[in-house]
Motif scaffolding. Structure first.
Motif, PDB file in Angstrom:
ATOM      1  N   TYR A  69      -1.083  19.771 -14.228  1.00 26.42           N
ATOM      2  CA  TYR A  69      -0.910  20.842 -13.244  1.00 26.42           C
ATOM      3  C   TYR A  69      -2.036  20.782 -12.228  1.00 26.42           C
ATOM      4  O   TYR A  69      -3.118  20.233 -12.478  1.00 26.42           O
ATOM      5  N   VAL A  70      -1.765  21.373 -11.039  1.00 24.97           N
ATOM      6  CA  VAL A  70      -2.744  21.418  -9.955  1.00 24.97           C
ATOM      7  C   VAL A  70      -2.724  22.814  -9.350  1.00 24.97           C
ATOM      8  O   VAL A  70      -1.655  23.366  -9.054  1.00 24.97           O
ATOM      9  N   THR A  71      -3.917  23.388  -9.149  1.00 26.26           N
ATOM     10  CA  THR A  71      -4.047  24.624  -8.377  1.00 26.26           C
ATOM     11  C   THR A  71      -5.116  24.410  -7.315  1.00 26.26           C
ATOM     12  O   THR A  71      -6.102  23.707  -7.552  1.00 26.26           O
ATOM     13  N   GLY A  72      -4.921  24.988  -6.132  1.00 26.73           N
ATOM     14  CA  GLY A  72      -5.915  24.854  -5.059  1.00 26.73           C
ATOM     15  C   GLY A  72      -5.277  24.665  -3.705  1.00 26.73           C
ATOM     16  O   GLY A  72      -4.173  25.154  -3.442  1.00 26.73           O
ATOM     17  N   THR A  73      -5.959  23.935  -2.820  1.00 29.24           N
ATOM     18  CA  THR A  73      -5.520  23.739  -1.430  1.00 29.24           C
ATOM     19  C   THR A  73      -5.397  22.253  -1.119  1.00 29.24           C
ATOM     20  O   THR A  73      -6.343  21.480  -1.374  1.00 29.24           O
ATOM     21  N   ILE A  74      -4.237  21.885  -0.577  1.00 29.27           N
ATOM     22  CA  ILE A  74      -3.988  20.508  -0.153  1.00 29.27           C
ATOM     23  C   ILE A  74      -3.658  20.560   1.347  1.00 29.27           C
ATOM     24  O   ILE A  74      -2.662  21.171   1.738  1.00 29.27           O
ATOM     25  N   LYS A  75      -4.480  19.915   2.145  1.00 28.63           N
ATOM     26  CA  LYS A  75      -4.368  20.113   3.585  1.00 28.63           C
ATOM     27  C   LYS A  75      -4.396  18.778   4.341  1.00 28.63           C
ATOM     28  O   LYS A  75      -5.335  17.995   4.224  1.00 28.63           O
ATOM     29  N   GLN A  76      -3.345  18.538   5.120  1.00 32.08           N
ATOM     30  CA  GLN A  76      -3.303  17.384   6.038  1.00 32.08           C
ATOM     31  C   GLN A  76      -3.518  17.932   7.447  1.00 32.08           C
ATOM     32  O   GLN A  76      -2.687  18.666   7.978  1.00 32.08           O
ATOM     33  N   THR A  77      -4.642  17.577   8.052  1.00 30.19           N
ATOM     34  CA  THR A  77      -5.018  18.194   9.326  1.00 30.19           C
ATOM     35  C   THR A  77      -4.320  17.570  10.530  1.00 30.19           C
ATOM     36  O   THR A  77      -4.291  18.171  11.610  1.00 30.19           O
ATOM     37  N   ASN A  78      -3.760  16.408  10.392  1.00 26.73           N
ATOM     38  CA  ASN A  78      -3.047  15.731  11.485  1.00 26.73           C
ATOM     39  C   ASN A  78      -1.547  15.872  11.230  1.00 26.73           C
ATOM     40  O   ASN A  78      -0.993  15.221  10.333  1.00 26.73           O
ATOM     41  N   THR A  79      -0.873  16.697  12.009  1.00 24.08           N
ATOM     42  CA  THR A  79       0.541  16.971  11.778  1.00 24.08           C
ATOM     43  C   THR A  79       1.450  15.810  12.183  1.00 24.08           C
ATOM     44  O   THR A  79       2.669  15.887  11.993  1.00 24.08           O
ATOM     45  N   LEU A  80       0.898  14.744  12.730  1.00 22.66           N
ATOM     46  CA  LEU A  80       1.695  13.552  13.038  1.00 22.66           C
ATOM     47  C   LEU A  80       1.785  12.622  11.810  1.00 22.66           C
ATOM     48  O   LEU A  80       2.522  11.634  11.843  1.00 22.66           O
ATOM     49  N   LYS A  81       1.059  12.964  10.769  1.00 26.05           N
ATOM     50  CA  LYS A  81       1.059  12.156   9.559  1.00 26.05           C
ATOM     51  C   LYS A  81       2.058  12.713   8.549  1.00 26.05           C
ATOM     52  O   LYS A  81       2.698  13.746   8.779  1.00 26.05           O
ATOM     53  N   GLN A  82       2.160  12.050   7.347  1.00 20.51           N
ATOM     54  CA  GLN A  82       3.186  12.454   6.389  1.00 20.51           C
ATOM     55  C   GLN A  82       2.741  12.212   4.938  1.00 20.51           C
ATOM     56  O   GLN A  82       1.639  11.774   4.679  1.00 20.51           O
ATOM     57  N   TYR A  83       3.674  12.541   4.030  1.00 21.17           N
ATOM     58  CA  TYR A  83       3.496  12.378   2.579  1.00 21.17           C
ATOM     59  C   TYR A  83       2.385  13.287   2.034  1.00 21.17           C
ATOM     60  O   TYR A  83       1.264  12.847   1.730  1.00 21.17           O
ATOM     61  N   VAL A  84       2.706  14.525   1.916  1.00 26.46           N
ATOM     62  CA  VAL A  84       1.761  15.515   1.401  1.00 26.46           C
ATOM     63  C   VAL A  84       2.427  16.284   0.255  1.00 26.46           C
ATOM     64  O   VAL A  84       3.555  16.772   0.405  1.00 26.46           O
ATOM     65  N   GLY A  85       1.748  16.380  -0.881  1.00 24.78           N
ATOM     66  CA  GLY A  85       2.305  17.110  -2.027  1.00 24.78           C
ATOM     67  C   GLY A  85       1.236  17.789  -2.857  1.00 24.78           C
ATOM     68  O   GLY A  85       0.073  17.351  -2.898  1.00 24.78           O
ATOM     69  N   GLY A  86       1.611  18.872  -3.507  1.00 25.13           N
ATOM     70  CA  GLY A  86       0.662  19.550  -4.390  1.00 25.13           C
ATOM     71  C   GLY A  86       0.230  18.656  -5.541  1.00 25.13           C
ATOM     72  O   GLY A  86      -0.943  18.608  -5.917  1.00 25.13           O
ATOM     73  N   LEU A  87       1.189  17.897  -6.105  1.00 29.30           N
ATOM     74  CA  LEU A  87       0.889  16.985  -7.205  1.00 29.30           C
ATOM     75  C   LEU A  87       0.788  15.542  -6.721  1.00 29.30           C
ATOM     76  O   LEU A  87      -0.201  14.855  -6.985  1.00 29.30           O
ATOM     77  N   ILE A  88       1.833  15.076  -5.997  1.00 37.73           N
ATOM     78  CA  ILE A  88       1.920  13.677  -5.551  1.00 37.73           C
ATOM     79  C   ILE A  88       2.408  13.649  -4.098  1.00 37.73           C
ATOM     80  O   ILE A  88       3.359  14.360  -3.738  1.00 37.73           O
ATOM     81  N   GLY A  89       1.753  12.804  -3.269  1.00 45.00           N
ATOM     82  CA  GLY A  89       2.180  12.680  -1.872  1.00 45.00           C
ATOM     83  C   GLY A  89       3.489  11.904  -1.742  1.00 45.00           C
ATOM     84  O   GLY A  89       4.463  12.393  -1.175  1.00 45.00           O
ATOM     85  N   ARG A  90       3.506  10.679  -2.303  1.00 44.20           N
ATOM     86  CA  ARG A  90       4.735   9.876  -2.307  1.00 44.20           C
ATOM     87  C   ARG A  90       4.933   9.334  -3.711  1.00 44.20           C
ATOM     88  O   ARG A  90       4.025   8.739  -4.295  1.00 44.20           O
ATOM     89  N   ASN A  91       6.171   9.511  -4.256  1.00 43.39           N
ATOM     90  CA  ASN A  91       6.386   9.226  -5.661  1.00 43.39           C
ATOM     91  C   ASN A  91       7.413   8.123  -5.875  1.00 43.39           C
ATOM     92  O   ASN A  91       8.517   8.162  -5.314  1.00 43.39           O
ATOM     93  N   LEU A  92       7.059   7.163  -6.727  1.00 38.83           N
ATOM     94  CA  LEU A  92       7.976   6.113  -7.145  1.00 38.83           C
ATOM     95  C   LEU A  92       8.013   6.021  -8.667  1.00 38.83           C
ATOM     96  O   LEU A  92       8.363   5.002  -9.234  1.00 38.83           O
ATOM     97  N   GLY A  93       7.620   7.081  -9.341  1.00 40.14           N
ATOM     98  CA  GLY A  93       7.539   7.035 -10.793  1.00 40.14           C
ATOM     99  C   GLY A  93       8.174   8.229 -11.466  1.00 40.14           C
ATOM    100  O   GLY A  93       8.859   9.051 -10.844  1.00 40.14           O
TER     101      GLY A  93
END
Length: 416
Positions: free
Chosen positions: A121-145
């Motif tokens: 589990y994850v609690t806290g803040t996940i922040k991508q400051t450049n809105t032109l970017k991608q793949y942001v997640g509370g647990l995983i940004g991009r998942n293949l598993g």
């Protein structure tokens, strides 16, 4: 660190420095020995460089707290980029992760090659400051598993493919499964934004997943269901979840391994109960009180009177019930009322009275000896009588001398 880094003898992580040293061996086995507070520690994400993260980390139900990562490099999170390792039984609590690049998450920026993430589990803040970017997640940004039995409670923000649990699920084959997980994260972004997953893909399999629809919304995806906060706090919402060995209900569902709650041992036992009649006996005791009179002379006599009263009290006990639990089979059960009679409870009551009898003591008359000296001459003779009082207790003292007149040829004056 203690240990040898093998499956049988893993490295033992006890400090922030131990945790950071995973970067020195990205293929070994590791275990946490305790909670680790990362306050003030300058942490570098694990596995950002080749061969990336291929290790196996077992958190053992411990948590890493107050982790802070601010990066301007791609792949940012506790683990930057995986390459076939695994993580299980690990909590990341009150963390702050910030980056202006792609692949930003709490646990893993990129989870590739079917790496298994379980009971995390994850609690806290996940922040991508450049809105032109991608793949942001509370647990995983991009998942293949494979992801199972995980949850997030985060504030997540970014550009594209932003999700409370997973930002983007990539479709390589149908072995990519996300199941029995939930998100109660608040999520904002530019496009492909979801409370559970930002971009769900088309092949990834979702089973029995939930998100809090009162906090954030999610696109309609089979296997991902939105529920109100009230419903999210009810165990009946989570159909087919294992609440015997994996989960338990606190407020939202929580993982047993982090709360030291033992695995439930549920068994069905058929019991029959027989209780014999209880027999009580009542006995009657009598006491006879005799009053004695005592006379003592010549002093006062004290007579003590002691009286005892015995009261028989009836006592009853409530009926004893026998209850039978049944499972999968029908068992006839009945409730038998049993009357129990118990022996009386005796209570002795004492009353003590003192009776004082005043007795009169009589003392015999006092004898008086009278001596008269008669002179030869003719003079008035005085006779004196002395009375001596006895020291004993008396009511009255009488002079029983009864002296009247003593006749004498001489002229004698008698004094009583």
């Amino acid at each position: 660190m203690l240990g040898a880094g093998t499956l049988a003898n893993p490295y033992i992580i006890q400090t922030p420095a131990d945790l950071q040293s995973i970067n020195n061996n990205l293929t070994a086995y590791y275990e946490l020995a305790n909670d680790i507070d990362m306050t003030g520690f300058n942490f570098t994400p694990i596995g950002r460089s080749y061969p990336f993260y291929q290790a196996h980390l077992d958190g053992k139900g411990y948590k890493v707290s107050n982790l802070r990562i601010i990066s301007t490099v791609e792949y940012t999170g506790f683990i930057a980029r995986s390459n076939g390792g695994s993580v299980k039984n690990l909590g990341l609590e009150n963390i702050y992760v910030e980056s202006n690049q792609d692949h930003v998450a709490g646990l893993m920026g990129l989870n590739s090659l079917s790496e298994i993430v379980s009971k995390c589990y994850v609690t806290g803040t996940i922040k991508q400051t450049n809105t032109l970017k991608q793949y942001v997640g509370g647990l995983i940004g991009r998942n293949l598993g494979v992801v199972e039995n995980c949850y997030t409670d985060c504030v997540v923000s970014g550009g594209t493919n932003v999700g409370g649990l997973v930002g983007l699920a990539i479709d390589y084959n149908s072995t990519i499964i996300i199941k029995n997980s939930y998100s109660r994260s608040s999520v904002t972004g530019v496009s492909n934004v979801g409370s559970f997953v930002g971009n769900a893909g088309t092949i990834t399999v979702y089973k029995n997943n939930f998100y809090d629809s009162d906090i954030s919304s999610n696109s309609v995806v089979t296997g991902i269901t939105g529920k109100t906060t009230k419903e999210m706090k009810q165990q009946s919402t989570y159909t087919e979840w294992d609440f015997g060995t994996v989960w338990y209900m606190r407020d939202y569902p929580d993982l047993r391994i982090f709360s030291n709650i033992p695995v439930s041992n549920i068994q069905t036992v058929n019991l029959s109960s027989n209780v014999s009649n209880l027999i009580g006996s009542v006995s009657l005791n009598k006491k006879k009180v005799i009053t004695l009179e005592s006379t003592i002379s010549p002093i006062s006599s004290i007579v003590s009177l002691r009286k005892s009263t015995k009261i028989n009290v009836e006592s009853y006990s409530l009926p004893i019930y026998s209850q039978v639990d049944i499972s999968s089979r029908r068992v006839n059960s009945r409730v038998i009322d049993l009357i129990s009679t118990m022996q009386p409870i005796s209570s002795d009551i004492y009353r003590k009275a003192n009776k004082v009898i005043n007795l009169t003591s009589h003392i015999k008359p006092l004898a008086v000896d009278l001596s008269v000296i008669i002179p030869i001459r003719d003079e008035v003779i005085n006779a004196y009588v002395q009375v001596v009082k006895d020291g004993s207790q008396t009511v009255k003292i009488f002079n029983n001398s009864h002296l009247s007149v003593i006749e004498n040829p001489s002229n004698v004056e008698v004094i009583e």
